[in-house]
Design an enzyme around this catalytic site. Structure first.
Site, PDB file in Angstrom:
ATOM      1  N   LYS A 282       0.855  -1.201   0.000  1.00  0.00           N
ATOM      2  CA  LYS A 282       0.000   0.000   0.000  1.00  0.00           C
ATOM      3  C   LYS A 282       0.886   1.244   0.000  1.00  0.00           C
ATOM      4  O   LYS A 282       1.901   1.281   0.692  1.00  0.00           O
ATOM      5  CB  LYS A 282      -0.906  -0.020   1.235  1.00  0.00           C
ATOM      6  CG  LYS A 282      -2.095   0.916   1.140  1.00  0.00           C
ATOM      7  CD  LYS A 282      -3.180   0.544   2.132  1.00  0.00           C
ATOM      8  CE  LYS A 282      -4.342   1.510   2.048  1.00  0.00           C
ATOM      9  NZ  LYS A 282      -5.497   1.083   2.830  1.00  0.00           N
ATOM     10  N   GLU A 368     -19.514  -4.271  10.520  1.00  0.00           N
ATOM     11  CA  GLU A 368     -20.355  -3.429  11.373  1.00  0.00           C
ATOM     12  C   GLU A 368     -21.458  -4.219  12.066  1.00  0.00           C
ATOM     13  O   GLU A 368     -21.761  -3.972  13.242  1.00  0.00           O
ATOM     14  CB  GLU A 368     -20.952  -2.276  10.548  1.00  0.00           C
ATOM     15  CG  GLU A 368     -19.916  -1.229  10.099  1.00  0.00           C
ATOM     16  CD  GLU A 368     -19.077  -1.633   8.886  1.00  0.00           C
ATOM     17  OE1 GLU A 368     -19.370  -2.697   8.287  1.00  0.00           O
ATOM     18  OE2 GLU A 368     -18.136  -0.898   8.536  1.00  0.00           O
ATOM     19  N   ARG A 396     -24.932  -0.879   7.700  1.00  0.00           N
ATOM     20  CA  ARG A 396     -24.674  -2.319   7.627  1.00  0.00           C
ATOM     21  C   ARG A 396     -25.091  -3.049   8.907  1.00  0.00           C
ATOM     22  O   ARG A 396     -25.275  -4.250   8.905  1.00  0.00           O
ATOM     23  CB  ARG A 396     -23.174  -2.565   7.430  1.00  0.00           C
ATOM     24  CG  ARG A 396     -22.670  -2.330   6.052  1.00  0.00           C
ATOM     25  CD  ARG A 396     -22.771  -3.615   5.227  1.00  0.00           C
ATOM     26  NE  ARG A 396     -22.426  -3.366   3.851  1.00  0.00           N
ATOM     27  CZ  ARG A 396     -21.214  -3.509   3.342  1.00  0.00           C
ATOM     28  NH1 ARG A 396     -20.219  -3.894   4.107  1.00  0.00           N
ATOM     29  NH2 ARG A 396     -21.004  -3.265   2.074  1.00  0.00           N
TER      30      ARG A 396
END
Ligand SMILES: Cc1ncc(C[n+]2csc(CCOP(=O)(O)OP(=O)(O)O)c2C)c(N)n1
Length: 630
Positions: A282, A368, A396
């Site tokens: 990343k 979540e 969610r």
């Protein structure tokens, strides 16, 4: 940008010679660094997939082949290479390119996103539609290792793996979610990469790829047989995916374009569900002397040479910081207080709590629903969980809020950051719906603070309350510097605050709408219109005592909320007012029923009249209407 200037779409990438692909990737990487230094945005994920994007576009034929990216925050190289390079500097600017991928922006954006974990399900839907229609093309889902903390990704893998349909999943493994990734799957992927066996397999992959290029020239049948044998040898590292019905390939180096294009070409000649595990870094190439992986994820404008942030505007702290500091200070008073977050420790400000109380801090991954039910379980045993989740992502967790928390009246505290207009992340991240969805939940107390001190007072009130409780605050700075938590008393449960007494009408403002409502009232007072302003900090339950006084003294009530007007606070209040005072009108100001484009938050608020001027204009007009009728 010699090569990039000649790229107007995927066909231009496909016609490049192999030795031009890495130079193209280098140019794309520099383009990302330069443009995002001006616009700000999700730079880290995009930099990590530059080579992967070039390889995908070289091996597959978008838009005939369908590439479905998870989240879409890593889609900047995709935008640059699929015909949007010229417009790329408009990224996240009003009227410009969106920060995520979306169908309305390009035929190459097969499926819009912004929330994590949808790629496998969506790609499987596309693959199923292809088969139903008797069509022939490749379908590829690209998702990060962070997305493998989402339950939905497994629902998709489970369904797709069993179906036997032709689908390719590319797992882009960089070990990072926004923060370092968490969980058993993360450990499993790490063990695949670290094992000496894998290293032997990696060599084998190279061998197979080289062999495949040789055999491809001699006949596909022979090639397939040899390939099958060799590929079997590569299976073991990804046993878990194989058990789910996927052929596993990898792990392969995700910055080696040659290896990736050869592997993709090979894997696409096979059938059924296939998963390719690529290892990337990343933020690769981002110019920072000190790597700070989490800070690469999304970045405000910076110096393109040093990577240092351009100076930020001064002023009171962000709501996120006020909340993070407050919950940490309250943690010292309440040993039973714990914090649960779904992959957003710094985004929600609770990384401060994490540092101070690591054993009482739980990052459960991008999960979540699980976060909420996990908190409910904690609450059954006398622990006081604070769930720090963005308004948009808590969508969610809605079933868990009703089914696991509310019905059982468990004292879970929901702290919803990014509530209201969200600014340049745009429509997928809008926090406009939480008032509507939370008001519908039985047994839940719904609140919104107007400043940092009130946030602390409401948190204290929540901790003293035996039942579920929610607070919301925006992606913004607080209006004033907040006090320390020890200096703040709990807000009395269920009470509103009278900010200004008037007589013509009353404005009931929710949370951060109090400040513009008071300014509007002051402006109207100078015109002779005398307006009451109430801080409706409890949206539910309503402050019945104050409400009864308000309906006695005013002919109409105006609610102001930074949320969708459909089923919002205004609608909730109107339902009560029509029973206790049917002659009093309730007029709801909020975000009308549509989607909202990315733009700075003040601009988004102004667009729908949620400013002092906008509120004053509406109240002035309503007053004139009333005067004409009476
Ligand atoms: C449902 C949901 N929760 C939280 C987020 C915030 N978020 C955006 S990207 C991201 C990390 C994704 O990690 P990964 O899939 O590994 O992709 P990477 O950034 O590493 O490329 C998170 C948590 C989100 N987009 N959706």
């Amino acid at each position: 940008m010699a090569i990039l200037d000649t790229i107007h779409g995927p066909a231009d990438v496909r016609r490049l010679a192999k030795d031009q692909l890495q130079p193209l990737a280098d140019e794309v990487r520099q383009r990302l660094i330069d443009v995002v230094s001006e616009t700000g945005g999700h730079i880290g994920a995009g930099l990590g997939v530059v080579e992967l994007t070039v390889a995908l576009l070289h091996s597959f034929e978008s838009p005939t082949d369908k590439i479905v990216w998870d989240v879409g925050h890593q889609g900047y190289p995709w935008k640059v290479l699929t015909g949007r390079n010229v417009r790329f500097p408009t990224l996240r600017q009003p009227g410009g390119l969106n920060g995520f991928l979306r169908r309305s922006e390009s035929e190459h954006d097969v499926f819009g996103a912004g929330h994590a974990g949808t790629a496998v399900s969506a790609a499987f839907g596309v693959a199923t539609a292809r088969d139903l229609k008797g069509e022939h093309y490749q379908v590829v889902a690209v998702l990060g290792d962070g997305a493998l903390t989402c339950g939905m990704s497994y629902e998709g893998l489970n369904n797709a793996g069993h179906s036997g349909r032709d689908i390719i999943v590319i797992l882009n493994d960089n070990g990072m979610s926004i923060a370092p990734n968490v969980g058993a799957m993360n450990r499993y992927l790490g063990s695949i990469i670290a094992s000496p066996f894998t290293n032997r397999v990696r060599e084998k992959v190279k061998g197979v790829v080289e062999m495949s290029s040789k055999y491809l020239g001699h006949g596909v049948v022979d090639f397939s047989r040899k390939l099958e044998e060799s590929v079997k040898n590569m299976w073991s590292p990804g046993m878990l995916f194989e058990e789910l019905g996927f052929r596993y390939f990898g792990p392969i180096a995700g910055h080696d374009i040659g290896l990736m294009t050869q592997t993709f070409d090979l894997v696409k000649s096979l059938k059924g569900p296939r998963l390719i595990h690529v290892i990337t870094e990343k933020g690769k190439g981002f110019p920072l002397p000190e790597p700070d992986l989490e800070k690469y994820h999304a970045r405000q404008p910076y110096d393109p040479v040093t990577g240092k942030l351009k100076s930020a505007a001064g002023g009171p702290p962000a709501w996120t910081k006020v909340f993070g500091d407050a919950v940490t200070q309250l943690g010292a008073e309440r040993p039973e207080l714990v914090v649960v977050t779904a992959a957003m420790p710094s985004g929600t400000g609770v990384n401060v709590f994490q540092k101070k109380w690591p054993d009482r801090f739980f990052d459960v991954g991008i999960a979540e629903g699980h976060a909420v039910t996990f908190a409910a379980g904690l609450a059954t045993q006398g622990i006081r969980p604070v769930c720090a989740i963005y308004s948009t992502f808590l969508q969610r967790g809605y079933d868990s809020i009703i089914h696991d928390v509310a019905i059982q009246k468990l004292p879970v505290i929901f702290c919803m950051d990014r509530a209201g207009m969200v600014g340049d992340d745009g429509q997928t991240h809008m926090g406009l719906y939480d008032i509507a969805y939370m008001l519908a939940v039985p047994n839940l107390t719904v609140t919104a603070p107007r400043d940092g001190a009130e946030l602390i007072g409401l948190l204290r009130c929540a901790l003293a309350h035996d039942g579920p409780f929610s607070l919301r605050y925006p992606r913004d700075r607080t209006p004033t510097e907040p006090p320390l938590a020890v200096e703040v008393q709990p807000v009395p449960y269920g009470t509103w605050e009278l900010l200004r007494q008037g007589r013509h009408c009353a404005i009931l403002a929710v949370g951060v709408m109090c400040a513009p409502a008071v300014q509007a009232a002051e402006a109207l007072a100078s015109e002779g219109l005398d307006v009451t302003v109430v801080n409706a900090r409890f949206l539910k339950p309503l402050d019945r005592t104050m409400l009864e006084a308000l309906v006695r003294e005013h002919r109409f009530l105006v609610t102001v909320e930074d949320g969708c007007v459909v089923n919002g606070f205004g609608a909730y209040l109107a339902e009560t007012v029509q029973t206790i005072a049917p002659d009093v009108r309730v007029i709801a100001l909020g975000a009308p029923d549509r989607t909202y484009e990315h733009a700075p938050r003040p601009q988004q608020l102004a667009e729908v009249g949620l400013t002092a001027e906008g509120i004053a204009a509406r109240v002035r007009a309503l007053h004139a209407e009333e005067a004409a009728v009476s």
